[in-house]
Scaffold this motif. Structure first.
Motif, PDB file in Angstrom:
ATOM      1  N   GLU A   4       0.849  -1.194   0.000  1.00 53.65           N
ATOM      2  CA  GLU A   4       0.000   0.000   0.000  1.00 53.65           C
ATOM      3  C   GLU A   4       0.879   1.236   0.000  1.00 53.65           C
ATOM      4  O   GLU A   4       1.932   1.259   0.623  1.00 53.65           O
ATOM      5  N   LEU A   5       0.418   2.243  -0.710  1.00 55.04           N
ATOM      6  CA  LEU A   5       1.119   3.517  -0.745  1.00 55.04           C
ATOM      7  C   LEU A   5       0.376   4.517   0.129  1.00 55.04           C
ATOM      8  O   LEU A   5      -0.859   4.517   0.155  1.00 55.04           O
ATOM      9  N   ASP A   6       1.135   5.380   0.804  1.00 57.02           N
ATOM     10  CA  ASP A   6       0.452   6.425   1.562  1.00 57.02           C
ATOM     11  C   ASP A   6      -0.152   7.432   0.587  1.00 57.02           C
ATOM     12  O   ASP A   6       0.156   7.418  -0.614  1.00 57.02           O
ATOM     13  N   LYS A   7      -1.028   8.274   1.076  1.00 55.49           N
ATOM     14  CA  LYS A   7      -1.798   9.190   0.221  1.00 55.49           C
ATOM     15  C   LYS A   7      -0.893  10.080  -0.635  1.00 55.49           C
ATOM     16  O   LYS A   7      -1.110  10.217  -1.838  1.00 55.49           O
ATOM     17  N   GLN A   8       0.126  10.655  -0.023  1.00 48.92           N
ATOM     18  CA  GLN A   8       1.030  11.558  -0.742  1.00 48.92           C
ATOM     19  C   GLN A   8       1.770  10.824  -1.863  1.00 48.92           C
ATOM     20  O   GLN A   8       1.856  11.304  -2.990  1.00 48.92           O
ATOM     21  N   THR A   9       2.273   9.643  -1.562  1.00 48.33           N
ATOM     22  CA  THR A   9       2.997   8.863  -2.568  1.00 48.33           C
ATOM     23  C   THR A   9       2.075   8.449  -3.699  1.00 48.33           C
ATOM     24  O   THR A   9       2.446   8.511  -4.877  1.00 48.33           O
ATOM     25  N   ARG A  10       0.865   8.040  -3.356  1.00 52.46           N
ATOM     26  CA  ARG A  10      -0.114   7.654  -4.380  1.00 52.46           C
ATOM     27  C   ARG A  10      -0.421   8.830  -5.302  1.00 52.46           C
ATOM     28  O   ARG A  10      -0.461   8.684  -6.527  1.00 52.46           O
ATOM     29  N   GLU A  11      -0.631  10.010  -4.734  1.00 53.38           N
ATOM     30  CA  GLU A  11      -0.921  11.205  -5.534  1.00 53.38           C
ATOM     31  C   GLU A  11       0.241  11.535  -6.460  1.00 53.38           C
ATOM     32  O   GLU A  11       0.033  11.885  -7.632  1.00 53.38           O
TER      33      GLU A  11
END
Length: 93
Positions: A4-11
């Motif tokens: 899973e990627l954190d929100k910032q990394t995903r964005e």
């Protein structure tokens, strides 16, 4: 173990995919499409990359553990040597 990627990394990953499509493909990639493509990459290819990273870290740690005896080895029975070396003519007791 799910990756899973954190929100910032995903964005940031989604923005990077969109830029790649904008600069290299004929069709732009929207936010939903980029998110879906990212999800596919993470689920399909991510485990192989993750497992390689774990294997690389494990090999590095194993190499460090193998060198541990060299790095922290301490010679024993040195107390009398310092006296014998200071006075070479004194013979051993």
């Amino acid at each position: 173990m799910a990756i899973e990627l954190d929100k910032q990394t995903r964005e940031e990953a989604i923005a990077s995919l969109q830029r790649y499509f904008r600069e290299n493909m004929e069709e732009p990639l929207g936010n939903i499409g980029a998110g879906a493509l990212l999800g596919f990459f993470i689920e399909e290819i991510g485990p192989a990359i993750y497992n390689q990273g774990v294997a690389d870290a494990q090999a590095r740690m194993l190499a460090r553990v193998e060198d541990l005896d060299i790095e922290v080895h301490e010679e024993g029975f040195r107390y009398w040597r310092k006296y014998d070396e200071a006075a070479p003519g004194r013979g051993k007791r």
